[in-house]
Design a protein around this motif. Structure first.
Motif, PDB file in Angstrom:
ATOM      1  N   ALA A  44       0.723  -1.274  -0.091  1.00 45.58           N
ATOM      2  CA  ALA A  44       0.163  -0.096  -0.062  1.00 45.58           C
ATOM      3  C   ALA A  44       0.839   1.203   0.223  1.00 45.58           C
ATOM      4  CB  ALA A  44      -1.016  -0.060   1.199  1.00 45.58           C
ATOM      5  N   ALA A  45       1.942   1.230   0.690  1.00 44.32           N
ATOM      6  CA  ALA A  45       3.030   2.411   0.675  1.00 44.32           C
ATOM      7  C   ALA A  45       3.483   2.618  -0.598  1.00 44.32           C
ATOM      8  CB  ALA A  45       4.029   2.319   2.031  1.00 44.32           C
ATOM      9  N   LEU A  46       4.056   1.498  -1.150  1.00 44.22           N
ATOM     10  CA  LEU A  46       4.444   1.803  -2.534  1.00 44.22           C
ATOM     11  C   LEU A  46       3.566   2.219  -3.276  1.00 44.22           C
ATOM     12  CD1 LEU A  46       6.707   1.398  -4.211  1.00 44.22           C
ATOM     13  CD2 LEU A  46       6.216  -1.025  -4.584  1.00 44.22           C
ATOM     14  N   VAL A  47       2.304   1.716  -3.587  1.00 41.47           N
ATOM     15  CA  VAL A  47       1.495   2.215  -4.558  1.00 41.47           C
ATOM     16  C   VAL A  47       1.214   3.974  -4.220  1.00 41.47           C
ATOM     17  CG1 VAL A  47      -1.143   2.233  -5.409  1.00 41.47           C
ATOM     18  CG2 VAL A  47       0.226   0.140  -4.758  1.00 41.47           C
ATOM     19  N   LEU A  48       0.853   4.321  -3.094  1.00 37.51           N
ATOM     20  CA  LEU A  48       0.605   5.650  -2.721  1.00 37.51           C
ATOM     21  C   LEU A  48       1.903   6.507  -2.861  1.00 37.51           C
ATOM     22  CD1 LEU A  48      -1.456   5.119   0.775  1.00 37.51           C
ATOM     23  CD2 LEU A  48      -2.415   5.884  -1.819  1.00 37.51           C
ATOM     24  N   GLY A  49       3.028   6.009  -2.380  1.00 33.61           N
ATOM     25  CA  GLY A  49       4.026   6.756  -2.717  1.00 33.61           C
ATOM     26  C   GLY A  49       4.384   7.166  -4.294  1.00 33.61           C
ATOM     27  N   PHE A  50       4.174   5.745  -5.069  1.00 28.03           N
ATOM     28  CA  PHE A  50       4.664   5.773  -6.480  1.00 28.03           C
ATOM     29  C   PHE A  50       3.539   7.072  -6.924  1.00 28.03           C
ATOM     30  CE2 PHE A  50       3.242   4.873 -10.731  1.00 28.03           C
ATOM     31  CZ  PHE A  50       4.749   4.345 -11.169  1.00 28.03           C
ATOM     32  N   PHE A  51       2.441   7.112  -6.832  1.00 23.71           N
ATOM     33  CA  PHE A  51       1.624   7.972  -7.348  1.00 23.71           C
ATOM     34  C   PHE A  51       1.534   9.644  -6.832  1.00 23.71           C
ATOM     35  CE2 PHE A  51      -0.786   4.028  -8.583  1.00 23.71           C
ATOM     36  CZ  PHE A  51      -0.820   4.306 -10.165  1.00 23.71           C
ATOM     37  N   LEU A  52       1.978   9.739  -5.883  1.00 19.33           N
ATOM     38  CA  LEU A  52       2.411  10.986  -5.285  1.00 19.33           C
ATOM     39  C   LEU A  52       3.618  11.574  -5.822  1.00 19.33           C
ATOM     40  CD1 LEU A  52       2.086  10.504  -1.230  1.00 19.33           C
ATOM     41  CD2 LEU A  52       0.573  12.084  -2.835  1.00 19.33           C
ATOM     42  N   ASP A  53       4.699  10.634  -6.135  1.00 17.41           N
ATOM     43  CA  ASP A  53       5.622  11.142  -6.810  1.00 17.41           C
ATOM     44  C   ASP A  53       5.448  11.279  -8.226  1.00 17.41           C
ATOM     45  OD1 ASP A  53       8.756  11.586  -7.097  1.00 17.41           O
ATOM     46  OD2 ASP A  53       8.432   9.729  -8.411  1.00 17.41           O
ATOM     47  N   LEU A  54       4.527  10.288  -8.860  1.00 11.02           N
ATOM     48  CA  LEU A  54       4.454  10.544 -10.333  1.00 11.02           C
ATOM     49  C   LEU A  54       3.581  11.961 -10.613  1.00 11.02           C
ATOM     50  CD1 LEU A  54       4.496   9.223 -13.117  1.00 11.02           C
ATOM     51  CD2 LEU A  54       2.207   8.115 -12.309  1.00 11.02           C
ATOM     52  N   PHE A  55       2.926  12.252  -9.641  1.00 12.72           N
ATOM     53  CA  PHE A  55       1.939  13.443  -9.915  1.00 12.72           C
ATOM     54  C   PHE A  55       2.479  14.651  -9.354  1.00 12.72           C
ATOM     55  CE2 PHE A  55      -1.088   9.953 -10.629  1.00 12.72           C
ATOM     56  CZ  PHE A  55      -1.479  10.145 -12.113  1.00 12.72           C
ATOM     57  N   LEU A  56       3.061  14.712  -8.275  1.00 10.85           N
ATOM     58  CA  LEU A  56       3.558  16.007  -7.681  1.00 10.85           C
ATOM     59  C   LEU A  56       4.827  16.084  -7.559  1.00 10.85           C
ATOM     60  CD1 LEU A  56       1.320  15.441  -4.162  1.00 10.85           C
ATOM     61  CD2 LEU A  56       0.905  16.690  -6.159  1.00 10.85           C
ATOM     62  N   GLY A  57       5.831  15.307  -7.747  1.00  6.37           N
ATOM     63  CA  GLY A  57       7.444  15.185  -7.585  1.00  6.37           C
ATOM     64  C   GLY A  57       7.868  15.784  -6.191  1.00  6.37           C
ATOM     65  N   ASP A  58       9.359  15.960  -6.097  1.00  6.41           N
ATOM     66  CA  ASP A  58       9.725  16.283  -4.896  1.00  6.41           C
ATOM     67  C   ASP A  58       9.288  17.258  -4.213  1.00  6.41           C
ATOM     68  OD1 ASP A  58      11.433  13.998  -5.134  1.00  6.41           O
ATOM     69  OD2 ASP A  58      13.012  15.083  -5.895  1.00  6.41           O
ATOM     70  N   PRO A  59       8.925  17.174  -2.728  1.00  5.48           N
ATOM     71  CA  PRO A  59       8.564  18.336  -2.001  1.00  5.48           C
ATOM     72  C   PRO A  59       9.669  19.325  -1.770  1.00  5.48           C
ATOM     73  CG  PRO A  59       8.831  16.288  -0.729  1.00  5.48           C
ATOM     74  CD  PRO A  59       8.915  15.936  -2.012  1.00  5.48           C
ATOM     75  N   ARG A  60       9.949  20.234  -2.771  1.00  8.49           N
ATOM     76  CA  ARG A  60      11.418  20.765  -2.516  1.00  8.49           C
ATOM     77  C   ARG A  60      11.286  21.949  -1.512  1.00  8.49           C
ATOM     78  NH1 ARG A  60      14.175  20.213  -7.016  1.00  8.49           N
ATOM     79  NH2 ARG A  60      13.087  19.055  -8.973  1.00  8.49           N
ATOM     80  N   TRP A  61      10.280  21.980  -0.843  1.00 11.66           N
ATOM     81  CA  TRP A  61      10.351  22.830   0.439  1.00 11.66           C
ATOM     82  C   TRP A  61      10.792  22.060   1.652  1.00 11.66           C
ATOM     83  CZ3 TRP A  61       7.250  20.085   3.982  1.00 11.66           C
ATOM     84  CH2 TRP A  61       6.176  19.476   3.546  1.00 11.66           C
ATOM     85  N   LEU A  62      11.093  20.824   1.381  1.00  6.74           N
ATOM     86  CA  LEU A  62      11.522  20.106   2.587  1.00  6.74           C
ATOM     87  C   LEU A  62      12.837  19.521   2.214  1.00  6.74           C
ATOM     88  CD1 LEU A  62      10.395  18.876   5.453  1.00  6.74           C
ATOM     89  CD2 LEU A  62       9.589  16.730   4.065  1.00  6.74           C
TER      90      LEU A  62
END
Length: 330
Positions: free
Chosen positions: A11-29
């Motif tokens: 579950a964490a891999l699926v959610l993390g994958f799509f977060l990265d695919l659509f949002l990219g790195d959180p450059r503020w962090l």
């Protein structure tokens, strides 16, 4: 207990994958890999002061650094997640998903390589050279437009393995702690694994460990990229032919697999000689020069990279589901 861990990682891999695919790195962090990189630099300075400046001393110092960085990369996230999951499962799951999202590089790889494409099409050669220097290790000051394009395509191809496929494989095997361990190994190789006077001995352990950590993932990534060519409006048959023919041409046992598949899919020639730190390194070419490489090939390579990443996610989730199925039947 094993079922709980596998389902959590899936579950964490699926959610993390799509977060990265659509949002990219959180450059503020602050990125955790930057912390690992800072640790590597700090340890190198300290260890070099302690160990003798001989081949044996540098080999021993480099080996000690590998042990310390691996221990840090694995233990710190494992301990944090252990206690957080113990306090609150949702909090632990959110952090594991977020770290998975941070450690994947799908969107950032596409974004940075497309900056090169944009400068080639709408800017100057100097701007394109600068843009590609942000994502490659070679010297870029004298690159031609074709050289800039080739460097960008090669980087996306190679990074599909060590920036996307390999981290996902380690994530599904052992969760974010194993993913962090892999990123620590990979970061050490990128910082220490050079065959120059400074790192020939000191970086040898890091380079060999990275070769081992990537041995299976690189081959899985190559095969997935061949299959992904068929979903990317590219030549799957030629990708397979060139992959089988050229994937062992590089001195590195792992770096040519995805590059060879990409060269075949795109019908271009990749790799060849390149300058690093002012020194010429002679490398064999991959693929056939069926046509001249073009900036549009960066877009095509990104399409192939995204398709490979999606196939990898499907493949790993299916493998995990099969393990669960067989485990429940046993």
């Amino acid at each position: 207990m094993w079922l709980y861990f596998i389902l959590t990682h899936m579950a964490a891999l699926v959610l993390g994958f799509f977060l990265d695919l659509f949002l990219g790195d959180p450059r503020w962090l602050y990125h955790p890999v930057c912390l690992i990189g800072n640790l590597i630099s700090l340890l190198e300075k300290g260890i070099r002061r302690i160990f003798p400046k001989s081949s044996r001393g540098e080999l021993a110092g480099g080996f000690l650094e590998v042990i310390l960085v691996c221990a840090f990369s694995l233990t710190v996230p494992a301990v944090i997640l252990y206690f957080l999951y113990g306090l609150s499962f949702p909090a632990g799951f959110v952090l594991e998903t977020f770290w998975c999202y941070q450690l994947l590089a799908i969107r950032s790889l596409k974004t940075e390589s497309m900056k090169v494409c944009d400068r080639l099409e709408n800017g100057t050669l100097a701007e394109a050279r600068h843009a590609v220097s942000m994502i490659v290790g070679r010297d870029t000051a004298e690159l031609t437009p074709e050289g800039v394009t080739r460097a960008a395509v090669e980087t996306v191809a190679e990074s599909t393995s060590d920036g996307i496929v390999a981290p996902m494989i380690y994530m599904i095997l052992g969760g974010v702690p194993l993913m962090f361990l892999y990123k620590g190994i990979n970061t050490m190789d990128s910082m220490l694994g050079y065959k120059n006077d400074r790192y020939l001995y000191y970086g040898r352990a890091a380079a060999k460990l990275d070769d081992g950590a990537n041995f299976i993932p690189a081959r899985i990534a190559g095969w997935l990229m061949v299959m992904a060519a068929g979903f990317s409006d590219l030549d799957e048959k030629n990708a397979d032919r060139i992959f089988r023919r050229d994937r062992r041409k590089h001195a590195s046992p792992n770096s040519a697999h995805c590059e060879a598949a990409a060269a075949g899919a795109l019908h271009v020639q990749l790799a060849g000689n390149a300058y690093y730190f002012g020194k010429l390194f002679e490398k064999p070419t991959l693929g056939d020069p069926d046509r001249e490489i073009q900036p549009e090939d960066i877009r095509r390579m990104n399409r192939l990279m995204c398709a490979t990443a999606c196939l990898c996610l499907i493949f790993l989730e299916c493998c995990a589901a099969m393990v669960i199925f067989l485990g429940l039947r046993a």
